[in-house]
Design a protein around this motif. Structure first.
Motif, PDB file in Angstrom:
ATOM      1  N   ALA A  43      -3.503   2.863  -4.554  1.00 43.59           N
ATOM      2  CA  ALA A  43      -2.406   2.394  -3.731  1.00 43.59           C
ATOM      3  C   ALA A  43      -2.697   0.835  -2.930  1.00 43.59           C
ATOM      4  O   ALA A  43      -1.611   0.025  -3.182  1.00 43.59           O
ATOM      5  CB  ALA A  43      -1.028   3.179  -2.986  1.00 43.59           C
ATOM      6  N   VAL A  44      -3.246   0.506  -2.329  1.00 45.29           N
ATOM      7  CA  VAL A  44      -3.287  -0.592  -1.508  1.00 45.29           C
ATOM      8  C   VAL A  44      -4.582  -1.910  -2.591  1.00 45.29           C
ATOM      9  O   VAL A  44      -3.607  -2.897  -2.310  1.00 45.29           O
ATOM     10  CB  VAL A  44      -4.047   0.118  -0.215  1.00 45.29           C
ATOM     11  CG1 VAL A  44      -4.761  -1.480   0.460  1.00 45.29           C
ATOM     12  CG2 VAL A  44      -3.924   0.732   1.148  1.00 45.29           C
ATOM     13  N   MET A  45      -4.973  -0.851  -2.943  1.00 48.28           N
ATOM     14  CA  MET A  45      -5.370  -2.252  -4.255  1.00 48.28           C
ATOM     15  C   MET A  45      -4.772  -2.419  -4.783  1.00 48.28           C
ATOM     16  O   MET A  45      -4.554  -3.253  -5.240  1.00 48.28           O
ATOM     17  CB  MET A  45      -6.865  -1.200  -4.588  1.00 48.28           C
ATOM     18  CG  MET A  45      -8.155  -1.065  -3.931  1.00 48.28           C
ATOM     19  SD  MET A  45      -8.522  -2.621  -3.077  1.00 48.28           S
ATOM     20  CE  MET A  45      -8.932  -3.098  -3.958  1.00 48.28           C
ATOM     21  N   THR A  46      -3.536  -1.630  -5.457  1.00 48.87           N
ATOM     22  CA  THR A  46      -2.558  -2.517  -6.665  1.00 48.87           C
ATOM     23  C   THR A  46      -1.928  -3.300  -5.785  1.00 48.87           C
ATOM     24  O   THR A  46      -1.144  -4.001  -6.560  1.00 48.87           O
ATOM     25  CB  THR A  46      -2.028  -0.347  -6.803  1.00 48.87           C
ATOM     26  OG1 THR A  46      -2.972   0.065  -7.747  1.00 48.87           O
ATOM     27  CG2 THR A  46      -1.023  -1.130  -8.217  1.00 48.87           C
ATOM     28  N   LEU A  47      -1.442  -2.782  -4.762  1.00 46.39           N
ATOM     29  CA  LEU A  47      -0.550  -3.778  -4.209  1.00 46.39           C
ATOM     30  C   LEU A  47      -1.394  -5.142  -3.696  1.00 46.39           C
ATOM     31  O   LEU A  47      -0.335  -5.804  -3.800  1.00 46.39           O
ATOM     32  CB  LEU A  47      -0.284  -3.058  -2.389  1.00 46.39           C
ATOM     33  CG  LEU A  47       0.689  -2.307  -2.953  1.00 46.39           C
ATOM     34  CD1 LEU A  47       1.213  -1.398  -1.134  1.00 46.39           C
ATOM     35  CD2 LEU A  47       1.716  -2.564  -3.486  1.00 46.39           C
ATOM     36  N   ILE A  48      -2.558  -4.953  -3.437  1.00 48.41           N
ATOM     37  CA  ILE A  48      -3.144  -6.280  -2.850  1.00 48.41           C
ATOM     38  C   ILE A  48      -3.172  -7.203  -4.334  1.00 48.41           C
ATOM     39  O   ILE A  48      -2.949  -8.501  -4.275  1.00 48.41           O
ATOM     40  CB  ILE A  48      -4.669  -5.610  -2.931  1.00 48.41           C
ATOM     41  CG1 ILE A  48      -4.637  -5.607  -1.618  1.00 48.41           C
ATOM     42  CG2 ILE A  48      -5.819  -7.347  -2.621  1.00 48.41           C
ATOM     43  CD1 ILE A  48      -5.738  -5.293  -0.894  1.00 48.41           C
ATOM     44  N   MET A  49      -3.531  -6.480  -5.415  1.00 46.72           N
ATOM     45  CA  MET A  49      -3.641  -7.102  -6.828  1.00 46.72           C
ATOM     46  C   MET A  49      -2.339  -7.715  -6.712  1.00 46.72           C
ATOM     47  O   MET A  49      -1.226  -8.684  -7.999  1.00 46.72           O
ATOM     48  CB  MET A  49      -3.902  -6.154  -7.724  1.00 46.72           C
ATOM     49  CG  MET A  49      -5.886  -6.002  -7.663  1.00 46.72           C
ATOM     50  SD  MET A  49      -6.689  -7.547  -7.825  1.00 46.72           S
ATOM     51  CE  MET A  49      -6.674  -7.444  -9.808  1.00 46.72           C
TER      52      MET A  49
END
Length: 91
Positions: A43-49
C-alpha cells in the motif's frame, strides 16, 4: 544444458521445502502479522507511485499513451500463388 536445468530445479525445490517447513512452524498470529506487513508495504509503495505520477515537477514519472494503429481503408486482396508447373505445359 539439461544438467544445469535439473540442478536449478533441485535447488529451487529444496528452497521451497525449507521455506514451507519454516513458515508452517509459525503461529497463526505470526502468519497474520507477516501478511499484514506485506500488505502495508504494498500500500505504501502504491501511494508513492500514485503521488509521483501526479507530481508536476521534473522528477515525476512520465506516462506516455500508446497511439492507435492506422486503419486500413481498402480491403486486402489476396491472390492465389501462381504455380510454376501447370497442367497445360505437359499436353
Amino acid at each position: 544444458m539439461n544438467n544445469i536445468l535439473i540442478k536449478i530445479r533441485q535447488k529451487r525445490n529444496r528452497f521451497n521445502d525449507k521455506l514451507k517447513r519454516k513458515l508452517g512452524d509459525l503461529s497463526s498470529t505470526a502468519k497474520l502479522n507477516g501478511i499484514l506487513l506485506v500488505m502495508l508495504f504494498y500500500a505504501v509503495m502504491t501511494l508513492i507511485m500514485l503521488v509521483r505520477a501526479f507530481d508536476k515537477n521534473e522528477r515525476s514519472i512520465i506516462i506516455k499513451h500508446i497511439e492507435p494503429a492506422p486503419l486500413i481503408d481498402t480491403p486486402i486482396k489476396l491472390e492465389p500463388e501462381k504455380d510454376t508447373l501447370s497442367a497445360e505445359e505437359f499436353k
